[in-house]
Design a protein around this motif. Structure first.
Motif, mmCIF file in Angstrom:
data_model
loop_
_atom_site.group_PDB
_atom_site.id
_atom_site.type_symbol
_atom_site.label_atom_id
_atom_site.label_comp_id
_atom_site.label_asym_id
_atom_site.label_seq_id
_atom_site.Cartn_x
_atom_site.Cartn_y
_atom_site.Cartn_z
ATOM 1 N N PRO A 52 19.870 22.595 -50.052
ATOM 2 C CA PRO A 52 19.616 21.165 -50.891
ATOM 3 C C PRO A 52 18.219 22.223 -51.344
ATOM 4 O O PRO A 52 17.566 23.269 -50.964
ATOM 5 N N TRP A 53 17.314 21.624 -52.210
ATOM 6 C CA TRP A 53 15.885 22.068 -52.743
ATOM 7 C C TRP A 53 15.061 20.335 -53.267
ATOM 8 O O TRP A 53 15.934 19.529 -53.487
ATOM 9 N N SER A 54 13.620 21.325 -53.819
ATOM 10 C CA SER A 54 13.138 19.380 -53.847
ATOM 11 C C SER A 54 12.285 20.461 -54.873
ATOM 12 O O SER A 54 12.448 21.575 -54.968
ATOM 13 N N PRO A 55 11.989 19.260 -56.110
ATOM 14 C CA PRO A 55 10.811 20.169 -56.796
ATOM 15 C C PRO A 55 9.573 20.596 -56.554
ATOM 16 O O PRO A 55 9.273 20.188 -55.660
ATOM 17 N N GLY A 56 9.352 22.042 -57.734
ATOM 18 C CA GLY A 56 8.753 22.467 -56.493
ATOM 19 C C GLY A 56 9.110 23.917 -56.325
ATOM 20 O O GLY A 56 8.180 25.251 -56.462
ATOM 21 N N ALA A 57 10.141 24.440 -55.838
ATOM 22 C CA ALA A 57 11.062 25.172 -55.212
ATOM 23 C C ALA A 57 11.079 26.024 -55.694
ATOM 24 O O ALA A 57 10.918 26.122 -57.183
ATOM 25 N N THR A 77 18.122 18.548 -58.965
ATOM 26 C CA THR A 77 18.253 18.691 -57.542
ATOM 27 C C THR A 77 19.531 18.187 -56.715
ATOM 28 O O THR A 77 20.009 17.731 -55.728
ATOM 29 N N SER A 78 19.682 16.643 -57.500
ATOM 30 C CA SER A 78 20.972 16.374 -57.042
ATOM 31 C C SER A 78 23.062 17.116 -57.072
ATOM 32 O O SER A 78 23.741 16.587 -56.853
ATOM 33 N N ASP A 79 22.339 18.592 -57.888
ATOM 34 C CA ASP A 79 23.505 19.611 -58.732
ATOM 35 C C ASP A 79 23.808 19.777 -57.130
ATOM 36 O O ASP A 79 22.933 21.175 -57.193
ATOM 37 N N GLY A 80 24.491 19.846 -55.937
ATOM 38 C CA GLY A 80 24.598 21.191 -54.764
ATOM 39 C C GLY A 80 25.147 21.869 -54.571
ATOM 40 O O GLY A 80 25.278 22.576 -53.978
ATOM 41 N N THR A 81 25.634 22.325 -56.357
ATOM 42 C CA THR A 81 26.736 23.360 -55.882
ATOM 43 C C THR A 81 26.179 24.193 -57.046
ATOM 44 O O THR A 81 26.007 25.921 -57.268
ATOM 45 N N ILE A 142 9.118 16.037 -63.471
ATOM 46 C CA ILE A 142 8.606 15.041 -63.700
ATOM 47 C C ILE A 142 10.194 14.238 -63.550
ATOM 48 O O ILE A 142 10.248 13.245 -63.599
ATOM 49 N N ALA A 143 11.438 14.635 -63.467
ATOM 50 C CA ALA A 143 12.836 14.362 -63.712
ATOM 51 C C ALA A 143 12.259 12.670 -61.937
ATOM 52 O O ALA A 143 12.888 12.318 -62.060
ATOM 53 N N GLU A 144 12.000 13.485 -60.449
ATOM 54 C CA GLU A 144 12.349 13.042 -60.045
ATOM 55 C C GLU A 144 11.019 11.884 -60.135
ATOM 56 O O GLU A 144 10.460 10.942 -59.432
ATOM 57 N N ALA A 145 9.458 12.228 -60.658
ATOM 58 C CA ALA A 145 8.552 11.204 -60.796
ATOM 59 C C ALA A 145 9.375 10.116 -61.150
ATOM 60 O O ALA A 145 9.484 8.704 -61.022
ATOM 61 N N ASP A 146 10.134 10.069 -62.611
ATOM 62 C CA ASP A 146 10.839 8.964 -63.647
ATOM 63 C C ASP A 146 11.806 8.733 -62.703
ATOM 64 O O ASP A 146 11.828 7.063 -63.010
#
Ligand code: FES
Length: 333
Positions: A52-57, A77-81, A142-146
């Motif tokens: 998994p990763w988070s924005p900014g990685a 980030t929700s795409d695990g593959t 942006i995707a996460e904040a939104d």
């Protein structure tokens, strides 16, 4: 290099720590994101889950001996593959981006990471500022904040519209929040208007070329401490501390070794030459791969990653560039 192998946990850090993986990943898609910019999509060859990763990685692409480059993840980030990166071809660079642009679907490439030294911290609202290819980490933020319902605005500059990546993906957001500023049409980003008045509760996230980062840092000098978060493509211009160029003693607490770091040689090289295993990538203090825990000693931080608070806490250091002001430095190695 074969299947994905988990390696040890990255060193504990004031920054976000993610589990470190090293794998040969398959290139599953290559597409044009703008003039000179390609997106590369990567997956494990057997399509098993990626970390998994988070924005900014960002991840390291190991492109050859002594040719490792870092690229921000800019997919979902929700795409695990799959992982996606956006890469600007810079023909005048040392060849990394050109090599990435030569990749095609079906190729494999060695990848390490992800790791995150530019995490999106919870806030009442966000001001995002991107210059050129600096949009890549910002896109995921942006995707996460939104998705979280946090108010945000984006100021996005580039030389010309055709060279600005991901404009199509930004169309899904309210255009009241997105200010696209191609320099050839509208001149430079209006930082005075954007950052002129500090906005308590708003965090500023900026990624782009050094000139933009410096200008944003100056504009944010009157903002609350900790409001500004930046990520650099290149090392921050250094102010050499001639005192810290002196030799110092290096104690490796776990190995029970005491070494000498001479002037002109990095802690990283001394440790590696002593046969102690350490990971490194950029060797410029911008990727965070070599971060180590400091147990004792007054560190002369020369990296472009740690914030002022993190430096003051003196808990970790980037051993590829940072040195010691006191005569003795003890690391948890
Ligand atoms: S190797 Fe990149 S910060 Fe040290």
């Amino acid at each position: 290099m074969t299947a994905m192998t988990a390696t040890q946990e990255a060193p504990t850090s004031a920054a976000t720590v993610l589990r470190e993986f090293e794998a040969d990943l398959a290139v599953t898609a290559v597409s044009d994101a703008a003039e000179g910019v390609k997106t590369i999509t990567l997956a494990s060859p057997d399509r098993t889950a990626l970390p998994p990763w988070s924005p900014g990685a960002h991840i390291d692409l190991v492109l050859g001996d002594d040719l490792t480059r870092q690229y921000s993840l800019c997919g979902d980030t929700s795409d695990g593959t799959t992982w996606r990166i956006g890469v600007l071809a810079a023909p005048d660079s040392r060849g990394g981006s050109v090599r990435v642009h030569e990749l095609k679907a079906g190729d494999t490439v060695q990848v390490r990471g992800p790791r995150n030294h530019f995490p999106l911290v919870g806030a009442a609202s966000y001001q995002f500022i991107a210059g050129g290819i600096g949009i890549t980490p910002i896109l995921a933020m942006i995707a996460e904040a939104d998705a979280a319902g946090a108010p945000w605005n984006l100021l996005y500059g580039g030389r010309q519209r055709a060279s600005m990546a991901f404009l199509d993906e930004l169309e899904r957001y309210s255009q009241d929040q997105v200010a696209i500023t191609p320099q050839h049409e509208r001149g430079h980003l209006n930082l005075a208007e954007c950052l002129g008045d500090p906005r308590p509760g708003t965090l500023v996230y900026c990624c782009g070329p050094e000139g933009l980062l410096t200008a944003v840092e100056q504009r944010c000098a009157s903002w609350p401490a900790g409001a500004l978060h930046v990520e650099r493509f290149a090392a921050r211009p250094a102010e050499p501390d001639t005192e810290a160029e002196k030799p110092f003693e290096l104690v490796l607490a776990r190995s029970g070794r005491t070494l000498t770091v001479p002037a002109g040689k990095s802690v990283f090289n001394v440790v590696q030459e002593a046969g102690v295993s350490v990971l490194g990538s950029c060797h410029e203090g911008i990727c965070g791969t070599c971060e180590q825990i400091v147990l004792n000693g007054d560190v002369d931080h020369r990296d472009s990653i740690l914030t002022g608070d993190e430096r003051a806490r003196n808990e970790t250091m980037m051993i590829c560039v940072s040195r010691c002001r006191s005569g003795r430095l003890t690391l948890d190695l």
